[in-house]
Design a protein around this motif. Structure first.
Motif, PDB file in Angstrom:
ATOM      1  N   TYR A   1       0.859  -1.174   0.000  1.00 21.98           N
ATOM      2  CA  TYR A   1       0.000   0.000   0.000  1.00 21.98           C
ATOM      3  C   TYR A   1       0.895   1.223   0.000  1.00 21.98           C
ATOM      4  CZ  TYR A   1      -4.102  -2.839   0.969  1.00 21.98           C
ATOM      5  OH  TYR A   1      -5.108  -3.762   0.873  1.00 21.98           O
TER       6      TYR A   1
ATOM      7  N   GLN B   1      -3.258  -4.336   6.672  1.00 27.51           N
ATOM      8  CA  GLN B   1      -3.796  -2.993   6.813  1.00 27.51           C
ATOM      9  C   GLN B   1      -5.261  -3.013   7.241  1.00 27.51           C
ATOM     10  OE1 GLN B   1      -2.837   0.674   4.364  1.00 27.51           O
ATOM     11  NE2 GLN B   1      -4.714   0.018   3.362  1.00 27.51           N
ATOM     12  N   ALA B   2      -5.934  -4.121   6.986  1.00 32.18           N
ATOM     13  CA  ALA B   2      -7.365  -4.192   7.270  1.00 32.18           C
ATOM     14  C   ALA B   2      -7.656  -4.461   8.737  1.00 32.18           C
ATOM     15  CB  ALA B   2      -8.005  -5.285   6.418  1.00 32.18           C
TER      16      ALA B   2
ATOM     17  N   ARG C   1       2.482  -2.570   6.305  1.00 36.83           N
ATOM     18  CA  ARG C   1       1.342  -3.473   6.466  1.00 36.83           C
ATOM     19  C   ARG C   1       0.755  -3.853   5.103  1.00 36.83           C
ATOM     20  NH1 ARG C   1      -2.082  -1.365  11.699  1.00 36.83           N
ATOM     21  NH2 ARG C   1      -0.386  -1.510  13.202  1.00 36.83           N
ATOM     22  N   PRO C   2       1.466  -4.665   4.358  1.00 33.92           N
ATOM     23  CA  PRO C   2       0.969  -5.081   3.044  1.00 33.92           C
ATOM     24  C   PRO C   2       0.028  -6.279   3.163  1.00 33.92           C
ATOM     25  CG  PRO C   2       3.114  -6.019   3.429  1.00 33.92           C
ATOM     26  CD  PRO C   2       2.801  -5.179   4.642  1.00 33.92           C
ATOM     27  N   LYS C   3      -0.415  -6.774   2.025  1.00 36.81           N
ATOM     28  CA  LYS C   3      -1.116  -8.054   1.985  1.00 36.81           C
ATOM     29  C   LYS C   3      -0.067  -9.166   2.010  1.00 36.81           C
ATOM     30  CE  LYS C   3      -5.270  -6.782  -0.653  1.00 36.81           C
ATOM     31  NZ  LYS C   3      -6.018  -7.028  -1.905  1.00 36.81           N
TER      32      LYS C   3
ATOM     33  N   ALA D   1      -5.119 -14.338  -4.852  1.00 40.01           N
ATOM     34  CA  ALA D   1      -4.386 -13.153  -4.391  1.00 40.01           C
ATOM     35  C   ALA D   1      -4.141 -12.195  -5.522  1.00 40.01           C
ATOM     36  CB  ALA D   1      -3.068 -13.581  -3.784  1.00 40.01           C
TER      37      ALA D   1
ATOM     38  N   ARG E   1      -3.924 -12.561   4.049  1.00 48.61           N
ATOM     39  CA  ARG E   1      -4.190 -11.665   5.169  1.00 48.61           C
ATOM     40  C   ARG E   1      -3.790 -10.244   4.794  1.00 48.61           C
ATOM     41  NH1 ARG E   1      -1.925 -13.636  10.713  1.00 48.61           N
ATOM     42  NH2 ARG E   1      -3.415 -15.265  10.148  1.00 48.61           N
ATOM     43  N   ASP E   2      -4.703  -9.343   5.011  1.00 45.93           N
ATOM     44  CA  ASP E   2      -4.450  -7.920   4.743  1.00 45.93           C
ATOM     45  C   ASP E   2      -4.097  -7.258   6.065  1.00 45.93           C
ATOM     46  OD1 ASP E   2      -4.415  -5.279   4.061  1.00 45.93           O
ATOM     47  OD2 ASP E   2      -6.294  -5.316   2.927  1.00 45.93           O
TER      48      ASP E   2
END
Length: 417
Positions: A350, A379-380, A356-358, A417, A376-377
């Motif tokens: 991002y 950032q989410a 905090r990427p995927k 993905a 897993r994301d």
């Protein structure tokens, strides 16, 4: 010695021969590809269309030393913000989601790999570079990176070729375009970066294979011979009729260093053409992250650290920082261990939250392979929950825990993905 130099349009003088513009000729009223400036009116006309042009010193009426001195002074007065276009004005930004762009990135790379292998094989047999085919084959790559660079970076990490030269050429093109995109270079300039990235080490095709594959330190004489690949590269470029000054500069100067410690000329700072400064960064990054005969690959994030520590010394600080922004602290394809103990591979970044990427989770906290990878994301995650946030604990070297990135290509299709 290079015969083409880059000069700001405002610094042009009567007698100089314009061999290339900073935009396609068809976008201007100049009907001939190359002309000598005979009067000031031509300079005024050029100012309406171009920020800089390229001067052929051979066909200019002015002495070579004067043209080169003007070029050096001109470049010192052109800051990066003017050499590279305003990124916002060009509208760069992710125009496609990672999942949407990934199949297009894969198709673009498959096409480019086939054409690149054919080109290298032709040159290896003493032939010329098919410039028309190369220019056509880089267009899908540029389009993909322009829409979403993470997709192309991800696919490139999963691709593998038995020969380092092919893989390095392809990767260099991708990273050069990603960096050019980050600093807001035009589509035409991105095309030059892609072609220059693929061709900057083409001269190694004329170096003895035994030396390229040596698993030991080279002697001083062997090192000097190896450096001749720059000269060989320029010869191949000339024999192939390539006159693009950016490509020539990338081939000629990608081993120059910001502090003057490079070769073949030992030039420093702003005397190194901007595209060659980009080439030096992506060439080094590619070498660090690839297995070579004499050195094992290091993780992408560790390679980023090496570049960052060399900023202001080997490489221009602003370009190193732009490169990190372009591909991320944990570039797509990086193996990582999470704070939970799980192991995964970075899928997408991002632009606003690089840490905090995927991540595609491949192993559980006990380092056992999962029967089916999960996405897993990072950032989410909800910062307001009581659960501790999951972060990247560290990056891992390629091949850690026996993970083969080539097998991940199949796994990634399972996760969507």
């Amino acid at each position: 010695m290079l015969e083409t130099v880059k000069i700001a349009t405002a610094d042009l003088e009567v007698g100089m021969f314009v061999s290339a513009l900073d935009r396609p000729w068809l976008e201007t009223p100049f009907v001939i590809q190359g002309f000598r400036i005979e009067h000031r009116a031509q300079i005024e006309r050029l100012l309406e269309y171009c920020e800089h042009v390229f001067i052929d010193t051979r066909q200019s009426r002015q002495p070579l030393e004067k043209v080169q001195r003007t070029a050096r002074l001109s470049q010192k007065r052109i800051p990066l913000a003017q050499i590279f276009h305003d990124r916002d004005l060009l509208g760069y930004g992710d125009q496609a989601a990672f999942q949407e762009e990934r199949p297009r990135a894969e198709a673009a790379l498959d096409l480019l790999i086939n054409d690149l292998c054919e080109i290298f094989e032709d040159v290896g047999r003493g032939g010329k570079i098919n410039v028309i085919n190369l220019r056509k084959s880089v267009e899908p790559l540029i389009g993909s990176i322009s829409r979403n660079p993470d997709a192309c970076l991800w696919v490139a990490r999963l691709k593998h070729h038995d020969q380092y030269s092919y893989e390095h050429a392809l990767s260099s093109a991708i990273w050069a375009v990603a960096l050019g995109r980050e600093v807001g270079m035009s589509r035409q300039d991105l095309r030059s970066l892609a072609m220059g990235g693929m061709l900057m080490d083409v001269g190694k095709l004329r170096v003895e294979p035994e030396l390229l594959q040596a698993k030991r330190s080279l002697t001083a004489r062997e090192s000097a011979y190896m450096q001749e690949h720059v000269t060989y590269g320029l010869q191949i470029i000339e024999e192939s009729g390539i006159i693009n000054p950016d490509i020539i500069n990338m081939v000629a100067h990608h081993h120059e260093r910001h502090n003057g410690s490079g070769y073949p000329l030992g030039i420093r700072g702003e005397r190194i053409p901007a595209v060659a400064r980009i080439a030096a960064i992506v060439d080094t990054y590619g070498a660090l992250t690839s297995d070579r005969e004499y050195a094992a690959a290091i993780s992408p994030s560790n390679a980023i650290r090496v570049l960052y520590e060399a900023r202001g010394l080997d490489f221009q600080t602003e370009l190193v920082e732009a490169f990190i922004r372009a591909i991320g602290v944990y570039p797509a394809g990086t193996l990582v261990e999470l704070s939970t103990g799980e192991v995964g591979i970075v899928v997408a970044e991002y632009r606003t939250r690089r840490l905090r990427p995927k991540v595609m989770i491949l192993m559980d906290s006990d380092k056992h392979l999962l029967p089916s990878p999960t996405l897993r994301d990072l950032q989410a995650q909800d910062d307001a929950t009581a659960e501790p946030l999951v972060n990247i604990l560290r990056s891992l070297e390629p091949g850690a825990y026996g993970i083969d990135l080539q097998n991940v290509a199949t796994l990634s299709g399972m996760t969507g993905a």
